[in-house]
Design an enzyme around this catalytic site. Structure first.
Site, PDB file in Angstrom:
ATOM      1  N   CYS A  51       0.840  -1.194   0.000  1.00  0.00           N
ATOM      2  CA  CYS A  51       0.000   0.000   0.000  1.00  0.00           C
ATOM      3  C   CYS A  51       0.885   1.258   0.000  1.00  0.00           C
ATOM      4  O   CYS A  51       1.610   1.488   0.971  1.00  0.00           O
ATOM      5  CB  CYS A  51      -0.886  -0.067   1.237  1.00  0.00           C
ATOM      6  SG  CYS A  51      -1.620   1.461   1.749  1.00  0.00           S
ATOM      7  N   CYS A  54       0.537   3.524   2.989  1.00  0.00           N
ATOM      8  CA  CYS A  54       1.093   2.854   4.173  1.00  0.00           C
ATOM      9  C   CYS A  54       2.611   3.024   4.222  1.00  0.00           C
ATOM     10  O   CYS A  54       3.185   3.206   5.294  1.00  0.00           O
ATOM     11  CB  CYS A  54       0.758   1.363   4.165  1.00  0.00           C
ATOM     12  SG  CYS A  54      -0.994   1.000   4.247  1.00  0.00           S
TER      13      CYS A  54
END
Length: 123
Positions: A51, A54
């Site tokens: 991600c 992230c």
């Protein structure tokens, strides 16, 4: 109405409804008592290595974890059962807890100042 217009409307509806579903699913968790080996922590950070948001947020979380007790990272790919237990539908997701009760859920990337203000809510 042409077929192209109908297809565009369907795609637009899908793009609006999927994030809305994730948001509503996360907010239903607020107020629930969760018994878990992680429930004594104050902030749970659910992330995935794949991600992009992230990847930008993880170093901030790691820095804050050194300064504050009770911040735990959970990789949903390596620990999917915990992700299911907390009803995680998207990453990054922050679950704030106090006395094993979920007090808030935050979806999406946050800045360091936003994370500090979230931590101050539960201290």
């Amino acid at each position: 109405m042409s077929w192209v217009m109908i297809i565009l409307l369907l795609v637009a509806s899908f793009l609006i409804l999927v994030p809305l579903f994730s948001y509503m699913s996360a907010k239903r968790l607020v107020g629930k008592k969760i018994i878990s080996n992680l429930s004594n922590n104050r902030m749970l950070y659910f992330y995935s290595e794949n991600c992009p948001p992230c990847r930008t947020m993880t170093p901030i979380i790691e820095r804050l974890a050194k300064q504050h007790d009770g911040i735990v990272k959970v990789d949903v790919r390596k620990d999917p059962e915990t992700g299911r237990q907390f009803n995680i539908r998207a990453t990054p997701t922050l679950v704030l807890m106090k006395d094993s009760v979920v007090t808030d859920v935050a979806l999406g990337a946050k800045t360091e100042s936003q994370l500090i203000s979230l931590l101050q809510k539960i201290t």
